[in-house]
Scaffold this motif. Structure first.
Motif, PDB file in Angstrom:
ATOM      1  N   LYS A  75      31.809  42.982  48.994  1.00  0.00           N
ATOM      2  CA  LYS A  75      31.392  43.340  47.642  1.00  0.00           C
ATOM      3  C   LYS A  75      32.278  42.671  46.600  1.00  0.00           C
ATOM      4  O   LYS A  75      33.498  42.665  46.729  1.00  0.00           O
ATOM      5  CB  LYS A  75      31.454  44.862  47.481  1.00  0.00           C
ATOM      6  CG  LYS A  75      30.850  45.322  46.177  1.00  0.00           C
ATOM      7  CD  LYS A  75      30.701  46.816  46.099  1.00  0.00           C
ATOM      8  CE  LYS A  75      30.112  47.156  44.737  1.00  0.00           C
ATOM      9  NZ  LYS A  75      29.731  48.535  44.603  1.00  0.00           N
ATOM     10  N   CYS A  76      31.633  42.130  45.573  1.00  0.00           N
ATOM     11  CA  CYS A  76      32.377  41.509  44.472  1.00  0.00           C
ATOM     12  C   CYS A  76      32.783  42.607  43.496  1.00  0.00           C
ATOM     13  O   CYS A  76      31.946  43.346  43.006  1.00  0.00           O
ATOM     14  CB  CYS A  76      31.516  40.461  43.771  1.00  0.00           C
ATOM     15  SG  CYS A  76      32.248  39.857  42.239  1.00  0.00           S
ATOM     16  N   GLU A  77      34.084  42.702  43.222  1.00  0.00           N
ATOM     17  CA  GLU A  77      34.586  43.762  42.335  1.00  0.00           C
ATOM     18  C   GLU A  77      34.180  43.498  40.892  1.00  0.00           C
ATOM     19  O   GLU A  77      34.164  44.399  40.070  1.00  0.00           O
ATOM     20  CB  GLU A  77      36.117  43.841  42.414  1.00  0.00           C
ATOM     21  CG  GLU A  77      36.652  44.274  43.775  1.00  0.00           C
ATOM     22  CD  GLU A  77      36.095  45.621  44.225  1.00  0.00           C
ATOM     23  OE1 GLU A  77      35.867  46.476  43.351  1.00  0.00           O
ATOM     24  OE2 GLU A  77      35.852  45.791  45.438  1.00  0.00           O
ATOM     25  N   SER A  78      33.863  42.242  40.605  1.00  0.00           N
ATOM     26  CA  SER A  78      33.584  41.890  39.220  1.00  0.00           C
ATOM     27  C   SER A  78      32.118  42.118  38.844  1.00  0.00           C
ATOM     28  O   SER A  78      31.829  42.737  37.824  1.00  0.00           O
ATOM     29  CB  SER A  78      33.985  40.436  39.005  1.00  0.00           C
ATOM     30  OG  SER A  78      33.665  40.041  37.717  1.00  0.00           O
ATOM     31  N   CYS A  79      31.162  41.646  39.659  1.00  0.00           N
ATOM     32  CA  CYS A  79      29.752  41.762  39.260  1.00  0.00           C
ATOM     33  C   CYS A  79      28.973  42.745  40.129  1.00  0.00           C
ATOM     34  O   CYS A  79      27.820  43.052  39.830  1.00  0.00           O
ATOM     35  CB  CYS A  79      29.061  40.401  39.260  1.00  0.00           C
ATOM     36  SG  CYS A  79      28.661  39.773  40.890  1.00  0.00           S
ATOM     37  N   GLY A  80      29.585  43.239  41.197  1.00  0.00           N
ATOM     38  CA  GLY A  80      28.924  44.271  42.000  1.00  0.00           C
ATOM     39  C   GLY A  80      28.021  43.761  43.103  1.00  0.00           C
ATOM     40  O   GLY A  80      27.469  44.557  43.856  1.00  0.00           O
ATOM     41  N   LEU A  93      34.327  32.566  47.190  1.00  0.00           N
ATOM     42  CA  LEU A  93      34.119  32.994  45.813  1.00  0.00           C
ATOM     43  C   LEU A  93      32.763  33.672  45.740  1.00  0.00           C
ATOM     44  O   LEU A  93      31.834  33.307  46.472  1.00  0.00           O
ATOM     45  CB  LEU A  93      34.125  31.791  44.868  1.00  0.00           C
ATOM     46  CG  LEU A  93      35.413  30.971  44.799  1.00  0.00           C
ATOM     47  CD1 LEU A  93      35.207  29.753  43.905  1.00  0.00           C
ATOM     48  CD2 LEU A  93      36.557  31.826  44.276  1.00  0.00           C
ATOM     49  N   CYS A  94      32.627  34.642  44.845  1.00  0.00           N
ATOM     50  CA  CYS A  94      31.326  35.276  44.648  1.00  0.00           C
ATOM     51  C   CYS A  94      30.345  34.196  44.174  1.00  0.00           C
ATOM     52  O   CYS A  94      30.641  33.462  43.235  1.00  0.00           O
ATOM     53  CB  CYS A  94      31.435  36.389  43.614  1.00  0.00           C
ATOM     54  SG  CYS A  94      29.844  37.051  43.121  1.00  0.00           S
ATOM     55  N   PRO A  95      29.182  34.089  44.820  1.00  0.00           N
ATOM     56  CA  PRO A  95      28.242  33.033  44.414  1.00  0.00           C
ATOM     57  C   PRO A  95      27.687  33.246  43.003  1.00  0.00           C
ATOM     58  O   PRO A  95      27.198  32.311  42.386  1.00  0.00           O
ATOM     59  CB  PRO A  95      27.122  33.130  45.451  1.00  0.00           C
ATOM     60  CG  PRO A  95      27.246  34.492  46.048  1.00  0.00           C
ATOM     61  CD  PRO A  95      28.687  34.866  45.954  1.00  0.00           C
ATOM     62  N   TYR A  96      27.801  34.474  42.506  1.00  0.00           N
ATOM     63  CA  TYR A  96      27.199  34.778  41.204  1.00  0.00           C
ATOM     64  C   TYR A  96      28.153  34.625  40.037  1.00  0.00           C
ATOM     65  O   TYR A  96      27.732  34.311  38.940  1.00  0.00           O
ATOM     66  CB  TYR A  96      26.672  36.212  41.196  1.00  0.00           C
ATOM     67  CG  TYR A  96      25.627  36.443  42.242  1.00  0.00           C
ATOM     68  CD1 TYR A  96      24.430  35.741  42.208  1.00  0.00           C
ATOM     69  CD2 TYR A  96      25.834  37.359  43.264  1.00  0.00           C
ATOM     70  CE1 TYR A  96      23.469  35.937  43.166  1.00  0.00           C
ATOM     71  CE2 TYR A  96      24.869  37.559  44.227  1.00  0.00           C
ATOM     72  CZ  TYR A  96      23.689  36.851  44.176  1.00  0.00           C
ATOM     73  OH  TYR A  96      22.739  37.041  45.131  1.00  0.00           O
ATOM     74  N   CYS A  97      29.435  34.933  40.280  1.00  0.00           N
ATOM     75  CA  CYS A  97      30.338  34.936  39.118  1.00  0.00           C
ATOM     76  C   CYS A  97      31.647  34.212  39.402  1.00  0.00           C
ATOM     77  O   CYS A  97      32.556  34.267  38.603  1.00  0.00           O
ATOM     78  CB  CYS A  97      30.583  36.375  38.645  1.00  0.00           C
ATOM     79  SG  CYS A  97      31.561  37.362  39.766  1.00  0.00           S
ATOM     80  N   SER A  98      31.749  33.541  40.543  1.00  0.00           N
ATOM     81  CA  SER A  98      32.930  32.786  40.988  1.00  0.00           C
ATOM     82  C   SER A  98      34.227  33.583  41.063  1.00  0.00           C
ATOM     83  O   SER A  98      35.294  32.990  41.067  1.00  0.00           O
ATOM     84  CB  SER A  98      33.234  31.523  40.180  1.00  0.00           C
ATOM     85  OG  SER A  98      32.328  31.125  39.313  1.00  0.00           O
TER      86      SER A  98
HETATM   87 ZN   LIG Z   1      30.511  38.484  41.489  1.00  0.00          ZN
END
Ligand SMILES: [Zn+2]
Ligand SMILES: [Zn+2]
Length: 368
Positions: A75-80, A93-98
């Motif tokens: 789980k990405c802590e930044s964008c969920g 890296l999160c594919p959505y928000c790096s």
């Molecule tokens: Zn993210």
């Protein structure tokens, strides 16, 4: 009785029969291929109907067989967003928000198993090509963006979760039908310094009470089940060739990231209602007839709701430019590009000045 069928769906566990390396799905084909020795394995084609599940039975937990699957997500802590990891990665890296992901925190989660998917048709290079064309066409993009955008480190192929709903709707409404009529009005005006009386036709509307009901069957209302991508862009990636959906097979996921749905089934249906509503309203207006319509109240009953959980292929690119996050999406089937873009105010100002100068010159020369 609820019967839960669990299936192990570990992604990236297909080993090459020749060399043992991880096999990856080759976009646009029905093959898994080996990047190391070039071996190619055909994915067996399943000729099964894609089953639609009963929505209310699922919510009441009485479904005969709710198929769930277990997958490891981080789980990405930044964008969920919760996404799968590529095999054997130690950092990602999160594919959505790096945002860097804590790979060690990946954990198994149970989800409603996708019933079908559209495999990637474009490979990464194909998607990059579409993206480069799109970037080149952007007006007023800062030059730095063009450079930044050509760095494709953050360019990932992701299977995005969607719900689709079928439902039979029955809507009762109360409204008013407006019919136009014309009256002749006299008025006074001044012509050549004299006051004259004239007549004109004026349109008025007479309102009549109207009520009734309309029916409409909706097939495949598509709602996206992620919250980590800009909704206004993701819906613009449509149309999807849903007629080419194939039964779910995890082989197609290997080499790509799969996101877990963040929007649960019930919330997904509320979004689907929002998509259906404008169509129902226009049906009601047609049913009321006349020249204008007013809808006072509308009550829709949704019957025979069925749903499917499916995965659609999107290339996602996210990068930060001057501290702000920009996200781009490429439809993995059609190459359609949608995204956020910064504007260069310097370029806009210079262009406006140039345009103003040209107009001034034209005026100057035409008057002399
Ligand atoms: Zn993210
Ligand atoms: Zn191999």
């Amino acid at each position: 009785m609820e019967e839960i069928q669990e299936q192990e769906l570990k992604v990236g566990t297909f080993a090459c029969t020749s060399c043992g390396a991880d096999l990856k799905y080759k976009p646009g084909t029905v093959h898994l291929s080996c990047e190391y020795c070039g071996a190619s394995n055909e994915i067996p084609q399943i000729d099964a109907d894609i089953k639609k599940l009963d929505f209310n039975a699922y919510l009441a937990n009485q479904s005969e067989s709710i198929e769930t699957s277990v997958e490891s997500y981080v789980k990405c802590e930044s964008c969920g967003a919760s996404s799968t990891l590529e095999p054997n990665v130690t950092s990602a890296l999160c594919p959505y928000c790096s945002t860097p992901l804590v790979v060690e925190q990946a954990k198994d989660e149970k989800i409603i198993q996708p019933k079908s998917l559209l495999p990637f048709k474009l490979d990464k290079n194909g998607a990059k090509g579409e993206f480069k064309k799109w970037i080149k066409k952007l007006w007023f993009a800062p030059n730095d963006l063009k450079k930044a955008a050509l760095n494709f480190d953050h360019f990932k192929g992701v299977y995005i979760p969607y719900w689709t709903f079928d439902t039979d709707t029955f809507t009762r409404y109360i409204g008013q039908r407006g019919e136009y009529y014309y009256v002749t009005e006299t008025y006074t005006t001044t012509e050549n310094g004299k006051s004259v009386t004239k007549t004109r036709q004026v349109r008025k509307t007479r309102w009549y009470p109207a009520s009734g009901s309309v029916k409409r069957f909706f097939d495949d209302i598509l709602t996206v089940a992620t919250k980590s991508l800009p909704q206004k862009y993701i819906y613009k990636l449509e149309p999807w060739d849903l007629q080419n959906l194939i039964p779910f097979d995890k082989s197609y996921l290997s080499g790509f990231i799969t996101e877990k749905y963040q929007i649960e089934l019930e919330e997904g249906f509320e979004i689907a209602k929002g998509i259906a509503e404008p169509e129902i309203r226009s049906l009601v207006r047609r049913d009321i007839g006349g020249d204008e319509q007013r809808i006072i109240s509308m009550n829709t009953q949704y019957d025979d709701i069925t749903f499917k959980h499916l995965l659609l292929p999107v290339f996602v690119s996210a990068y930060k430019f001057k501290g702000k996050l920009y996200q781009f999406l490429v439809n993995g089937r059609t190459g359609e590009v949608q995204g956020q873009r910064p504007y260069s105010w310097i370029k806009i100002t210079l262009t406006s000045l140039a345009v103003a100068a040209i107009i001034a010159l034209i005026i100057y020369f035409t008057n002399n």
